[in-house]
Design a protein around this motif. Structure first.
Motif, mmCIF file in Angstrom:
data_model
loop_
_atom_site.group_PDB
_atom_site.id
_atom_site.type_symbol
_atom_site.label_atom_id
_atom_site.label_comp_id
_atom_site.label_asym_id
_atom_site.label_seq_id
_atom_site.Cartn_x
_atom_site.Cartn_y
_atom_site.Cartn_z
ATOM 1 N N LEU A 1 4.265 6.928 33.136
ATOM 2 C CA LEU A 1 5.043 7.585 32.079
ATOM 3 C C LEU A 1 5.481 6.581 31.008
ATOM 4 C CD1 LEU A 1 7.223 10.065 34.164
ATOM 5 C CD2 LEU A 1 5.407 10.654 32.528
ATOM 6 N N THR A 2 5.902 5.402 31.446
ATOM 7 C CA THR A 2 6.338 4.374 30.510
ATOM 8 C C THR A 2 5.161 3.891 29.670
ATOM 9 O OG1 THR A 2 8.070 3.699 32.045
ATOM 10 C CG2 THR A 2 7.514 2.148 30.289
ATOM 11 N N ARG A 3 4.025 3.634 30.310
ATOM 12 C CA ARG A 3 2.840 3.174 29.581
ATOM 13 C C ARG A 3 2.387 4.235 28.566
ATOM 14 N NH1 ARG A 3 -1.254 -0.810 30.511
ATOM 15 N NH2 ARG A 3 0.601 -1.987 31.120
ATOM 16 N N LEU A 4 2.351 5.490 28.976
ATOM 17 C CA LEU A 4 1.913 6.549 28.066
ATOM 18 C C LEU A 4 2.902 6.737 26.919
ATOM 19 C CD1 LEU A 4 0.446 9.156 30.587
ATOM 20 C CD2 LEU A 4 -0.792 7.471 29.193
ATOM 21 N N GLN A 5 4.187 6.584 27.191
ATOM 22 C CA GLN A 5 5.185 6.662 26.127
ATOM 23 C C GLN A 5 4.968 5.536 25.122
ATOM 24 O OE1 GLN A 5 9.240 5.993 27.407
ATOM 25 N NE2 GLN A 5 10.090 6.508 25.416
ATOM 26 N N LEU A 6 4.739 4.341 25.621
ATOM 27 C CA LEU A 6 4.494 3.203 24.741
ATOM 28 C C LEU A 6 3.233 3.418 23.912
ATOM 29 C CD1 LEU A 6 5.012 0.376 23.643
ATOM 30 C CD2 LEU A 6 3.955 -0.542 25.726
ATOM 31 N N VAL A 7 2.175 3.871 24.529
ATOM 32 C CA VAL A 7 0.920 4.101 23.800
ATOM 33 C C VAL A 7 1.127 5.145 22.702
ATOM 34 C CG1 VAL A 7 -1.404 5.088 24.032
ATOM 35 C CG2 VAL A 7 -0.619 3.318 25.624
ATOM 36 N N GLU A 8 1.870 6.195 23.008
ATOM 37 C CA GLU A 8 2.151 7.234 22.012
ATOM 38 C C GLU A 8 2.868 6.630 20.794
ATOM 39 O OE1 GLU A 8 5.030 11.041 22.053
ATOM 40 O OE2 GLU A 8 3.539 11.016 23.667
ATOM 41 N N ILE A 9 3.839 5.769 21.041
ATOM 42 C CA ILE A 9 4.563 5.104 19.954
ATOM 43 C C ILE A 9 3.613 4.209 19.159
ATOM 44 C CG2 ILE A 9 6.354 3.397 19.407
ATOM 45 C CD1 ILE A 9 7.856 4.463 21.959
ATOM 46 N N LEU A 10 2.797 3.441 19.868
ATOM 47 C CA LEU A 10 1.874 2.518 19.201
ATOM 48 C C LEU A 10 0.884 3.255 18.314
ATOM 49 C CD1 LEU A 10 1.098 0.146 22.217
ATOM 50 C CD2 LEU A 10 2.597 -0.349 20.256
ATOM 51 N N LEU A 11 0.388 4.396 18.777
ATOM 52 C CA LEU A 11 -0.577 5.164 17.989
ATOM 53 C C LEU A 11 0.079 5.847 16.797
ATOM 54 C CD1 LEU A 11 -2.730 6.705 20.870
ATOM 55 C CD2 LEU A 11 -3.411 4.894 19.261
ATOM 56 N N ALA A 12 1.361 6.175 16.913
ATOM 57 C CA ALA A 12 2.067 6.884 15.841
ATOM 58 C C ALA A 12 2.654 5.943 14.792
ATOM 59 C CB ALA A 12 3.180 7.740 16.437
ATOM 60 N N GLU A 13 2.961 4.723 15.170
ATOM 61 C CA GLU A 13 3.693 3.826 14.270
ATOM 62 C C GLU A 13 2.857 2.587 13.934
ATOM 63 O OE1 GLU A 13 7.830 3.334 15.108
ATOM 64 O OE2 GLU A 13 7.897 5.194 16.248
ATOM 65 N N THR A 14 1.770 2.839 13.228
ATOM 66 C CA THR A 14 0.839 1.746 12.937
ATOM 67 C C THR A 14 1.463 0.653 12.079
ATOM 68 O OG1 THR A 14 -0.070 3.026 11.095
ATOM 69 C CG2 THR A 14 -1.238 3.144 13.205
ATOM 70 N N GLU A 15 2.426 1.003 11.236
ATOM 71 C CA GLU A 15 3.064 -0.036 10.408
ATOM 72 C C GLU A 15 3.785 -1.065 11.272
ATOM 73 O OE1 GLU A 15 6.186 2.908 11.291
ATOM 74 O OE2 GLU A 15 4.114 3.137 10.594
ATOM 75 N N VAL A 16 4.319 -0.617 12.398
ATOM 76 C CA VAL A 16 4.984 -1.521 13.343
ATOM 77 C C VAL A 16 3.934 -2.331 14.106
ATOM 78 C CG1 VAL A 16 6.417 -1.597 15.432
ATOM 79 C CG2 VAL A 16 7.014 -0.041 13.579
ATOM 80 N N VAL A 17 2.862 -1.688 14.465
ATOM 81 C CA VAL A 17 1.826 -2.301 15.295
ATOM 82 C C VAL A 17 1.101 -3.439 14.573
ATOM 83 C CG1 VAL A 17 -0.385 -1.826 16.430
ATOM 84 C CG2 VAL A 17 1.492 -0.210 16.665
ATOM 85 N N PHE A 18 0.801 -3.232 13.294
ATOM 86 C CA PHE A 18 -0.004 -4.204 12.555
ATOM 87 C C PHE A 18 0.816 -5.250 11.803
ATOM 88 C CE2 PHE A 18 -3.042 -0.731 13.095
ATOM 89 C CZ PHE A 18 -4.171 -1.418 13.487
ATOM 90 N N LYS A 19 2.112 -5.036 11.700
ATOM 91 C CA LYS A 19 2.955 -5.956 10.927
ATOM 92 C C LYS A 19 2.934 -7.362 11.526
ATOM 93 C CE LYS A 19 7.609 -6.477 9.121
ATOM 94 N NZ LYS A 19 8.956 -5.928 9.072
ATOM 95 N N ARG A 20 2.734 -8.355 10.687
ATOM 96 C CA ARG A 20 2.788 -9.741 11.155
ATOM 97 C C ARG A 20 4.235 -10.128 11.427
ATOM 98 N NH1 ARG A 20 -1.558 -13.479 7.918
ATOM 99 N NH2 ARG A 20 -3.392 -12.347 8.668
ATOM 100 N N VAL A 21 4.451 -10.695 12.595
ATOM 101 C CA VAL A 21 5.800 -11.089 13.021
ATOM 102 C C VAL A 21 5.719 -12.407 13.781
ATOM 103 C CG1 VAL A 21 6.727 -8.724 13.168
ATOM 104 C CG2 VAL A 21 5.580 -9.726 15.138
#
Length: 159
Positions: free
Chosen positions: A100-120
């Motif tokens: 459940l935790t992994r699937l929740q995280l994946v859902e967030i990652l797929l929905a919030e690409t600006e967060v995923v690709f941002k250089r940090v």
């Protein structure tokens, strides 16, 4: 330079298909260390769940706030996960919580690409010292995929 894209996230999700097979691990083996001074299968699953939860509750909010990623001391963080696995939680419940935790995280990652690709930065560092790749959450997921494979291989050796 490592090619990172949506397939990195989908690979992260796919790992749950393999962990579903761990429902068949004998209960007597679930909390037995996989080798001397190593974690058990249950502790490894708890450890993976803990890192996914940390990304959801700490890393993603930090990136959204314009901050870098800060990871805690690995040993003490992992000890918390190991204790949870030994707390009396059932094998099936821990596997369900991980999924459940992994699937929740994946859902967030797929929905919030600006967060995923941002250089940090990661703990103040801009690029991976091993590859020279600029850090992003997607790069961390790429690293976590390798981490998953490492633990999968460890578990496969003992089951």
């Amino acid at each position: 330079m490592i090619s990172l894209d949506r397939s990195t996230i989908l690979q992260y999700k796919k790992f749950t298909e393999w962990t579903d097979t761990l429902q068949d691990v004998q209960e007597s083996a679930w909390l037995q260390p996989i080798a001397e001074r190593k974690a058990s299968v249950g502790e490894i699953i708890s450890h993976l769940k803990n890192w996914d939860s940390y990304l959801i509750t700490t890393i993603i909010p930090a990136i959204k706030a314009g901050e870098g990623m800060v990871f805690p001391d690995f040993d003490s963080f992992n000890d918390i996960a190991y204790e949870y696995a030994r707390s009396g939680i059932s094998q099936n419940r821990l596997l369900d919580e991980f999924k459940l935790t992994r699937l929740q995280l994946v859902e967030i990652l797929l929905a919030e690409t600006e967060v995923v690709f941002k250089r940090v930065t990661v703990n103040g560092v801009e690029t991976c010292p091993h590859t020279g790749t600029p850090y992003s959450l997607l790069y961390i997921i790429h690293e976590f995929n390798d981490h998953d494979k490492h633990h999968k291989n460890q578990i496969l050796e003992v089951i």
